[in-house]
Scaffold this active site. Structure first.
Site, short mmCIF file in Angstrom:
data_model
loop_
_atom_site.label_atom_id
_atom_site.label_comp_id
_atom_site.label_asym_id
_atom_site.label_seq_id
_atom_site.Cartn_x
_atom_site.Cartn_y
_atom_site.Cartn_z
N ALA A 261 -84.69 52.64 -45.34
CA ALA A 261 -84.74 53.09 -43.94
C ALA A 261 -83.53 52.50 -43.23
O ALA A 261 -83.66 51.58 -42.44
CB ALA A 261 -86.04 52.65 -43.29
N TYR B 173 -90.14 63.47 -34.24
CA TYR B 173 -90.10 63.16 -35.67
C TYR B 173 -89.87 64.42 -36.51
O TYR B 173 -88.75 64.78 -36.83
CB TYR B 173 -91.37 62.39 -36.12
CG TYR B 173 -91.08 61.66 -37.41
CD1 TYR B 173 -90.72 60.33 -37.43
CD2 TYR B 173 -91.09 62.35 -38.63
CE1 TYR B 173 -90.37 59.68 -38.61
CE2 TYR B 173 -90.76 61.72 -39.82
CZ TYR B 173 -90.41 60.39 -39.80
OH TYR B 173 -90.06 59.76 -40.97
N VAL C 27 -96.75 49.73 -38.79
CA VAL C 27 -95.72 49.02 -38.02
C VAL C 27 -94.74 48.36 -38.98
O VAL C 27 -95.12 47.49 -39.76
CB VAL C 27 -96.37 47.95 -37.11
CG1 VAL C 27 -95.31 47.18 -36.34
CG2 VAL C 27 -97.35 48.59 -36.14
N THR C 28 -93.50 48.81 -38.95
CA THR C 28 -92.44 48.19 -39.74
C THR C 28 -91.19 48.09 -38.86
O THR C 28 -91.17 48.65 -37.76
CB THR C 28 -92.06 49.04 -40.98
OG1 THR C 28 -91.51 50.28 -40.52
CG2 THR C 28 -93.24 49.29 -41.89
N ASP D 171 -75.44 46.77 -50.16
CA ASP D 171 -75.58 48.14 -49.66
C ASP D 171 -75.96 49.10 -50.80
O ASP D 171 -75.15 49.39 -51.66
CB ASP D 171 -74.25 48.54 -49.02
CG ASP D 171 -74.33 49.93 -48.42
OD1 ASP D 171 -75.42 50.53 -48.43
OD2 ASP D 171 -73.27 50.42 -47.96
N ALA D 172 -77.17 49.59 -50.75
CA ALA D 172 -77.68 50.47 -51.81
C ALA D 172 -76.87 51.76 -51.94
O ALA D 172 -76.89 52.42 -52.97
CB ALA D 172 -79.14 50.83 -51.53
N PHE E 72 -80.86 45.15 -48.19
CA PHE E 72 -79.71 44.69 -47.42
C PHE E 72 -80.20 43.67 -46.41
O PHE E 72 -80.72 44.05 -45.36
CB PHE E 72 -79.11 45.90 -46.70
CG PHE E 72 -77.62 45.82 -46.53
CD1 PHE E 72 -76.89 44.76 -47.00
CD2 PHE E 72 -76.94 46.86 -45.89
CE1 PHE E 72 -75.51 44.71 -46.86
CE2 PHE E 72 -75.56 46.82 -45.74
CZ PHE E 72 -74.85 45.74 -46.22
N GLY F 284 -84.84 49.34 -51.51
CA GLY F 284 -85.44 49.12 -50.19
C GLY F 284 -86.68 48.24 -50.35
O GLY F 284 -87.74 48.54 -49.81
N CYS F 285 -86.51 47.12 -51.10
CA CYS F 285 -87.66 46.34 -51.58
C CYS F 285 -88.13 45.24 -50.63
O CYS F 285 -89.13 44.59 -50.91
CB CYS F 285 -87.28 45.67 -52.90
SG CYS F 285 -85.97 44.42 -52.68
P1 NAD Z 1 -88.57 48.95 -43.45
O1 NAD Z 1 -87.66 48.81 -42.29
O2 NAD Z 1 -89.77 48.05 -43.50
O3 NAD Z 1 -87.77 48.76 -44.83
C1 NAD Z 1 -86.54 49.38 -45.05
C2 NAD Z 1 -85.87 48.81 -46.30
O4 NAD Z 1 -84.60 49.44 -46.46
C3 NAD Z 1 -85.60 47.29 -46.23
O5 NAD Z 1 -85.86 46.75 -47.51
C4 NAD Z 1 -84.09 47.20 -45.95
O6 NAD Z 1 -83.46 46.03 -46.43
C5 NAD Z 1 -83.64 48.43 -46.76
N1 NAD Z 1 -82.30 48.90 -46.40
C6 NAD Z 1 -81.87 49.44 -45.23
N2 NAD Z 1 -80.56 49.78 -45.34
C7 NAD Z 1 -80.18 49.44 -46.60
C8 NAD Z 1 -78.95 49.54 -47.32
N3 NAD Z 1 -77.86 50.10 -46.80
N4 NAD Z 1 -78.92 49.08 -48.60
C9 NAD Z 1 -80.01 48.50 -49.17
N5 NAD Z 1 -81.20 48.40 -48.53
C10 NAD Z 1 -81.27 48.86 -47.26
O7 NAD Z 1 -88.99 50.49 -43.49
P2 NAD Z 1 -90.31 51.30 -43.89
O8 NAD Z 1 -90.99 51.71 -42.64
O9 NAD Z 1 -91.07 50.62 -44.95
O10 NAD Z 1 -89.64 52.63 -44.46
C11 NAD Z 1 -89.48 52.91 -45.83
C12 NAD Z 1 -89.63 54.40 -46.07
O11 NAD Z 1 -90.98 54.79 -45.74
C13 NAD Z 1 -88.71 55.25 -45.20
O12 NAD Z 1 -88.24 56.34 -45.95
C14 NAD Z 1 -89.64 55.74 -44.09
O13 NAD Z 1 -89.21 56.96 -43.51
C15 NAD Z 1 -90.93 55.92 -44.88
N6 NAD Z 1 -92.17 55.97 -44.05
C16 NAD Z 1 -92.43 54.99 -43.14
C17 NAD Z 1 -93.58 55.11 -42.36
C18 NAD Z 1 -93.93 54.05 -41.32
O14 NAD Z 1 -94.83 54.31 -40.49
N7 NAD Z 1 -93.31 52.91 -41.35
C19 NAD Z 1 -94.47 56.19 -42.54
C20 NAD Z 1 -94.18 57.13 -43.51
C21 NAD Z 1 -93.01 57.02 -44.26
#
Ligand code: NAD
Length: 399
Positions: free
Chosen positions: A139, A238, A277-278, A110-111, A73, A47-48
């Protein structure tokens, strides 16, 4: 061609290659400016390409000089259609890593699938093993189960009873917003199980088991996955909803991984991160309103962090730092300590009760939220000429 933001709700269907590259470079520079640290030599980030996963890879690479393998992905560019922001972020990361003399490779696929795991492990064996850190930061909206082929969809719903609240609807380009009602029906058992299959710990465990089985992990490896807890305002949607159930499964997986691999000094962790914000977080109803109030309050208090600041603090203070771990009763690392501080939460609650159309801009950081959202896709930066023609949507990132 010229790339402009094309936005519908919380979806932007275009992204700017140079803006994404600048975002990545800025995060790498900020990390370097904090000084180089030791503890991580070789990392896999699942998920990089965005948000917390990208920040983790940048901190591992440019803060710890780790060689990194990334999995995500993303969509590559097609004719005159730009790639997804994550694709550009990956290209920019690999370019900067090469410039800095770090080894890096990114797998797009797909991871959850057996194929990607196999390809990644082959690469790890050849060029990166043993890895000492595996960050699990997926995510995804859906999961195709690698054994059964069954398709699971993650739903964001409350449990038990319907939930009605206000949320923030943004006009991103104007930087304005309005309050709109949301009403969500409770999830069915099947929907909850499906969300756990997508966002729970099963795939994290599979990555660790396969990597360990193939001997690509160091004996004392660390692995970390991310969660969010929030407060009573976000609870129904949540922590008390389908996502919370999936995250509880992640907590259970963490305990299991420690039992399985802790003997030789390995460590599995779940870190509770702050709201940022993501692409993933903006898809959660109600959250934009809570986030934008929170950001205003945290910015005023001087404690607001973005992804890269937050992940630098996680690595330098909690993951590899000397300071004592801030662990809660479930064993989770608490990085949300600034967000959950009593004074911050009391002020957020007060504003939440008082907010209306007239005082929205005063009580919530609507503009900051909109700017953060645009930034995800490489827009809204001062150092990019958004009117300039781009000759080749695939290669500009490397220039
Ligand atoms: P993001 O949307 O910025 O990144 C998600 C990543 O997952 C991306 O790199 C995407 O390509 C990858 N991905 C999705 N489906 C995939 C698949 N099938 N195969 C390979 N890669 C795949 O999300 P984020 O907000 O950085 O979330 C990352 C983690 O952090 C999650 O577990 C989320 O619950 C957690 N988190 C987020 C927040 C927030 O406020 N954003 C807060 C706390 C925890």
């Amino acid at each position: 061609m010229i790339v402009k933001p094309r936005i519908r709700g919380f979806i932007c269907t275009t992204s700017h290659p140079l803006g994404c590259a600048s975002n990545v470079r800025e995060q790498a520079d900020l990390t370097r400016a904090l000084g180089s640290a030791a503890g991580c030599k070789s990392a896999l980030v699942v998920g990089c390409s965005g948000g917390y996963g990208l920040a983790s890879r940048i901190v591992a690479g440019f803060g710890y000089r780790a060689n990194t393998v990334g999995v995500s992905f993303e969509k590559s560019p097609e004719n005159d259609k730009p790639a997804s922001a994550g694709w550009y972020n990956n290209a920019a990361f690999d370019h900067l890593a090469e410039e800095a003399g770090l080894r890096s490779v990114t797998f797009d696929g797909d991871a959850f699938s057996h194929e990607i795991k196999e390809q990644v492990i082959d690469e790890l064996k050849t060029n990166y093993a043993p890895i000492d850190l595996l960050v699990y930061s997926l995510a995804p909206p859906i999961r195709v189960h690698p054994d059964s082929g069954e398709r699971y969809r993650s739903v964001i719903k409350p449990l038990g009873e319907a939930y009605e609240a206000s949320t923030l609807t943004l006009d991103v380009l104007k930087g304005t917003g309005r309050l709109t009602p949301v009403s969500l029906e409770p999830a069915t058992e099947e929907e909850t199980a499906s969300t756990i299959a997508v966002m729970g710990g099963d795939d994290w465990r599979r990555w660790i088991d396969r990597c360990a089985g193939e001997g690509v992990l160091s004996d004392d490896f660390k692995t970390i996955a991310f969660t969010y807890l929030g407060n009573e305002l976000t609870y129904p949607i949540y922590r008390g909803g389908t996502l919370g159930q999936a995250k509880e499964d992640l907590d259970r997986t963490c305990i299991e991984l420690n039992k399985r691999y802790g003997g030789k000094g390995a460590e599995a962790l779940v870190a509770v991160l702050k709201a940022v914000v993501t692409q993933a977080s903006t898809a959660i109803p109600v959250v934009p309103l809570y986030f934008s109030i929170l950001f205003k309050v945290m910015k005023a208090a001087g404690t607001h962090e973005d992804c890269i600041a937050h992940i630098n603090r996680l690595f330098r203070e909690q993951l590899y730092g000397e300071s004592p771990r801030r662990i809660d009763e479930q064993g989770r690392v608490r990085m949300d300590n600034y967000e959950m501080a009593d004074t911050i939460q009391a002020e957020v609650r007060r504003r939440w009760q008082a907010i209306n159309e007239e005082n929205l801009g005063e009580l919530a950081d609507v503009q900051g939220f909109a700017e953060d959202f645009l930034r995800i896709f490489g827009f809204g930066r001062d150092d990019v000429d958004y009117d300039a023609e781009l000759s080749d949507l695939a290669s500009v990132v490397r220039s």
